[in-house]
Scaffold this motif. Sequence first.
Motif, PDB file in Angstrom:
ATOM      1  N   GLU A 175       0.817  -1.215   0.000  1.00  0.00           N
ATOM      2  CA  GLU A 175       0.000   0.000   0.000  1.00  0.00           C
ATOM      3  C   GLU A 175       0.853   1.269   0.000  1.00  0.00           C
ATOM      4  O   GLU A 175       0.299   2.379  -0.079  1.00  0.00           O
ATOM      5  CB  GLU A 175      -0.901   0.002   1.244  1.00  0.00           C
ATOM      6  CG  GLU A 175      -1.793  -1.228   1.356  1.00  0.00           C
ATOM      7  CD  GLU A 175      -2.332  -1.416   2.761  1.00  0.00           C
ATOM      8  OE1 GLU A 175      -2.274  -0.445   3.560  1.00  0.00           O
ATOM      9  OE2 GLU A 175      -2.774  -2.541   3.084  1.00  0.00           O
ATOM     10  N   LEU A 176       2.164   1.129   0.072  1.00  0.00           N
ATOM     11  CA  LEU A 176       3.044   2.280   0.199  1.00  0.00           C
ATOM     12  C   LEU A 176       3.748   2.590  -1.114  1.00  0.00           C
ATOM     13  O   LEU A 176       4.116   1.684  -1.855  1.00  0.00           O
ATOM     14  CB  LEU A 176       4.114   2.016   1.271  1.00  0.00           C
ATOM     15  CG  LEU A 176       3.620   1.712   2.685  1.00  0.00           C
ATOM     16  CD1 LEU A 176       4.802   1.365   3.585  1.00  0.00           C
ATOM     17  CD2 LEU A 176       2.851   2.900   3.250  1.00  0.00           C
ATOM     18  N   GLU A 177       3.951   3.871  -1.376  1.00  0.00           N
ATOM     19  CA  GLU A 177       4.797   4.284  -2.495  1.00  0.00           C
ATOM     20  C   GLU A 177       6.200   4.607  -2.012  1.00  0.00           C
ATOM     21  O   GLU A 177       7.189   4.259  -2.669  1.00  0.00           O
ATOM     22  CB  GLU A 177       4.195   5.491  -3.210  1.00  0.00           C
ATOM     23  CG  GLU A 177       2.902   5.193  -3.970  1.00  0.00           C
ATOM     24  CD  GLU A 177       2.440   6.386  -4.773  1.00  0.00           C
ATOM     25  OE1 GLU A 177       3.154   7.414  -4.816  1.00  0.00           O
ATOM     26  OE2 GLU A 177       1.344   6.285  -5.364  1.00  0.00           O
ATOM     27  N   THR A 178       6.294   5.281  -0.865  1.00  0.00           N
ATOM     28  CA  THR A 178       7.587   5.691  -0.322  1.00  0.00           C
ATOM     29  C   THR A 178       7.593   5.566   1.195  1.00  0.00           C
ATOM     30  O   THR A 178       6.533   5.491   1.836  1.00  0.00           O
ATOM     31  CB  THR A 178       7.912   7.155  -0.689  1.00  0.00           C
ATOM     32  OG1 THR A 178       6.930   8.007  -0.095  1.00  0.00           O
ATOM     33  CG2 THR A 178       7.944   7.360  -2.190  1.00  0.00           C
ATOM     34  N   ILE A 179       8.807   5.549   1.766  1.00  0.00           N
ATOM     35  CA  ILE A 179       9.002   5.613   3.219  1.00  0.00           C
ATOM     36  C   ILE A 179      10.132   6.592   3.484  1.00  0.00           C
ATOM     37  O   ILE A 179      11.200   6.519   2.858  1.00  0.00           O
ATOM     38  CB  ILE A 179       9.376   4.239   3.817  1.00  0.00           C
ATOM     39  CG1 ILE A 179       8.315   3.192   3.514  1.00  0.00           C
ATOM     40  CG2 ILE A 179       9.578   4.362   5.331  1.00  0.00           C
ATOM     41  CD1 ILE A 179       8.694   1.779   3.972  1.00  0.00           C
ATOM     42  N   ASP A 180       9.921   7.510   4.410  1.00  0.00           N
ATOM     43  CA  ASP A 180      10.972   8.435   4.840  1.00  0.00           C
ATOM     44  C   ASP A 180      11.843   7.753   5.892  1.00  0.00           C
ATOM     45  O   ASP A 180      11.326   7.076   6.796  1.00  0.00           O
ATOM     46  CB  ASP A 180      10.362   9.710   5.422  1.00  0.00           C
ATOM     47  CG  ASP A 180       9.673  10.548   4.358  1.00  0.00           C
ATOM     48  OD1 ASP A 180      10.303  10.812   3.318  1.00  0.00           O
ATOM     49  OD2 ASP A 180       8.502  10.929   4.568  1.00  0.00           O
ATOM     50  N   VAL A 181      13.147   7.956   5.778  1.00  0.00           N
ATOM     51  CA  VAL A 181      14.095   7.264   6.648  1.00  0.00           C
ATOM     52  C   VAL A 181      15.137   8.249   7.156  1.00  0.00           C
ATOM     53  O   VAL A 181      15.562   9.152   6.434  1.00  0.00           O
ATOM     54  CB  VAL A 181      14.795   6.110   5.884  1.00  0.00           C
ATOM     55  CG1 VAL A 181      15.683   5.304   6.831  1.00  0.00           C
ATOM     56  CG2 VAL A 181      13.770   5.194   5.212  1.00  0.00           C
ATOM     57  N   GLU A 182      15.558   8.066   8.420  1.00  0.00           N
ATOM     58  CA  GLU A 182      16.633   8.878   8.992  1.00  0.00           C
ATOM     59  C   GLU A 182      17.596   7.974   9.749  1.00  0.00           C
ATOM     60  O   GLU A 182      17.177   7.033  10.425  1.00  0.00           O
ATOM     61  CB  GLU A 182      16.068   9.945   9.927  1.00  0.00           C
ATOM     62  CG  GLU A 182      17.126  10.920  10.448  1.00  0.00           C
ATOM     63  CD  GLU A 182      16.537  12.140  11.129  1.00  0.00           C
ATOM     64  OE1 GLU A 182      17.295  13.090  11.414  1.00  0.00           O
ATOM     65  OE2 GLU A 182      15.309  12.150  11.366  1.00  0.00           O
ATOM     66  N   THR A 183      18.895   8.266   9.620  1.00  0.00           N
ATOM     67  CA  THR A 183      19.942   7.501  10.294  1.00  0.00           C
ATOM     68  C   THR A 183      20.637   8.369  11.331  1.00  0.00           C
ATOM     69  O   THR A 183      20.974   9.528  11.062  1.00  0.00           O
ATOM     70  CB  THR A 183      20.968   6.980   9.272  1.00  0.00           C
ATOM     71  OG1 THR A 183      20.343   6.021   8.422  1.00  0.00           O
ATOM     72  CG2 THR A 183      22.160   6.330   9.952  1.00  0.00           C
ATOM     73  N   PHE A 184      20.858   7.777  12.499  1.00  0.00           N
ATOM     74  CA  PHE A 184      21.571   8.437  13.593  1.00  0.00           C
ATOM     75  C   PHE A 184      22.786   7.580  13.969  1.00  0.00           C
ATOM     76  O   PHE A 184      22.700   6.349  13.969  1.00  0.00           O
ATOM     77  CB  PHE A 184      20.678   8.574  14.826  1.00  0.00           C
ATOM     78  CG  PHE A 184      19.417   9.366  14.610  1.00  0.00           C
ATOM     79  CD1 PHE A 184      19.343  10.701  14.995  1.00  0.00           C
ATOM     80  CD2 PHE A 184      18.295   8.780  14.032  1.00  0.00           C
ATOM     81  CE1 PHE A 184      18.186  11.433  14.811  1.00  0.00           C
ATOM     82  CE2 PHE A 184      17.118   9.510  13.836  1.00  0.00           C
ATOM     83  CZ  PHE A 184      17.073  10.834  14.230  1.00  0.00           C
ATOM     84  N   ILE A 185      23.893   8.215  14.296  1.00  0.00           N
ATOM     85  CA  ILE A 185      25.050   7.521  14.860  1.00  0.00           C
ATOM     86  C   ILE A 185      25.391   8.177  16.181  1.00  0.00           C
ATOM     87  O   ILE A 185      25.595   9.399  16.248  1.00  0.00           O
ATOM     88  CB  ILE A 185      26.261   7.552  13.901  1.00  0.00           C
ATOM     89  CG1 ILE A 185      25.948   6.709  12.645  1.00  0.00           C
ATOM     90  CG2 ILE A 185      27.512   7.013  14.597  1.00  0.00           C
ATOM     91  CD1 ILE A 185      27.081   6.657  11.644  1.00  0.00           C
ATOM     92  N   ASP A 186      25.390   7.356  17.221  1.00  0.00           N
ATOM     93  CA  ASP A 186      25.613   7.847  18.589  1.00  0.00           C
ATOM     94  C   ASP A 186      24.710   9.040  18.896  1.00  0.00           C
ATOM     95  O   ASP A 186      25.126  10.028  19.515  1.00  0.00           O
ATOM     96  CB  ASP A 186      27.083   8.204  18.802  1.00  0.00           C
ATOM     97  CG  ASP A 186      27.974   6.972  18.898  1.00  0.00           C
ATOM     98  OD1 ASP A 186      27.435   5.850  18.997  1.00  0.00           O
ATOM     99  OD2 ASP A 186      29.213   7.134  18.866  1.00  0.00           O
ATOM    100  N   GLY A 187      23.468   8.948  18.437  1.00  0.00           N
ATOM    101  CA  GLY A 187      22.458   9.946  18.748  1.00  0.00           C
ATOM    102  C   GLY A 187      22.392  11.139  17.828  1.00  0.00           C
ATOM    103  O   GLY A 187      21.434  11.918  17.894  1.00  0.00           O
ATOM    104  N   ALA A 188      23.366  11.306  16.941  1.00  0.00           N
ATOM    105  CA  ALA A 188      23.384  12.458  16.034  1.00  0.00           C
ATOM    106  C   ALA A 188      22.880  12.059  14.659  1.00  0.00           C
ATOM    107  O   ALA A 188      23.312  11.038  14.105  1.00  0.00           O
ATOM    108  CB  ALA A 188      24.794  13.020  15.926  1.00  0.00           C
ATOM    109  N   SER A 189      21.985  12.855  14.104  1.00  0.00           N
ATOM    110  CA  SER A 189      21.468  12.577  12.771  1.00  0.00           C
ATOM    111  C   SER A 189      22.583  12.745  11.745  1.00  0.00           C
ATOM    112  O   SER A 189      23.283  13.758  11.719  1.00  0.00           O
ATOM    113  CB  SER A 189      20.311  13.519  12.440  1.00  0.00           C
ATOM    114  OG  SER A 189      19.849  13.280  11.120  1.00  0.00           O
ATOM    115  N   VAL A 190      22.753  11.726  10.878  1.00  0.00           N
ATOM    116  CA  VAL A 190      23.816  11.772   9.859  1.00  0.00           C
ATOM    117  C   VAL A 190      23.269  11.696   8.444  1.00  0.00           C
ATOM    118  O   VAL A 190      24.027  11.836   7.474  1.00  0.00           O
ATOM    119  CB  VAL A 190      24.844  10.646  10.078  1.00  0.00           C
ATOM    120  CG1 VAL A 190      25.590  10.850  11.388  1.00  0.00           C
ATOM    121  CG2 VAL A 190      24.183   9.268  10.038  1.00  0.00           C
TER     122      VAL A 190
END
Length: 262
Positions: A175-190
């Motif tokens: 049912e999805l076209e896209t998914i937004d994704v975010e990556t963090f390393i040691d708590g900081a968004s990268v």
Amino acid sequence: MSATQAIAEAFTTARAAGRSLDAYPGTPPATLAEAYAIQAAAIARWPDAVKGWKVARVNPAFATQFPEERLIGPAFAPNVHHVEAGGTAACPVFEGGFAAVEAEVVIVVAQDGPAGKADWTADTVAPFVKSMHIGVEVASSPLATLNDVGPGAVISDFGNNWGVVVGAEIANWRELETIDVETFIDGASVGTGKVNIKAGPLGALAFTLNKRAQQGTVLKAGDVISTGMITGVHDIRIGQQSRHVFAGAGEVSVRITKAVGR
């Protein structure tokens, strides 16, 4: 010993010992055929069963020399990590080598591919999806500069793979076209990104089905396919932890450990 076997031996020996390499062990492959021949020789030398494949885009700068949109590399059974929703996987990397994490969608294959059929597309591969998951590829090689040498070098050393993390299932992926994704390393968004389900994961599955058929074999039911980075390739060090958030689908974390000798 042929050059193909010598390169395969150098990489597999380093991986088995958990040590790094200072330089590419020979002349890097100049063609896809040469690169996959080294990969096949290395797989034959490695004692673990192949349980799936990582997929990555070929850098457009190398498109003339390596004229395929993607490349694949094996994921071995001990390096496939299944974690519960919100869980953390402990994944080894090679000290002094290359190490990175990549948020990816992971597909579990539903059935064996038919032998010889190599015309799959993103529109026709849905029957091969048993399940789709949030996940992570842990990229690691004994050679720190592997990616810089180029796609041929990456292919030759197991596709620069040393882990596939299979997280929570994306039950509603159809049912999805896209998914937004975010990556963090040691708590900081990268890094942030958006994955297009059809062009990304389903396209990667089609490519892998076709590539394996061209190589004279098939994908197997239960194989995992790590379908390509979404937020970028993020360098990571031993002792660090990454967290990968897939909007509406959950999150999965990785704790990086030191690869040791077998």
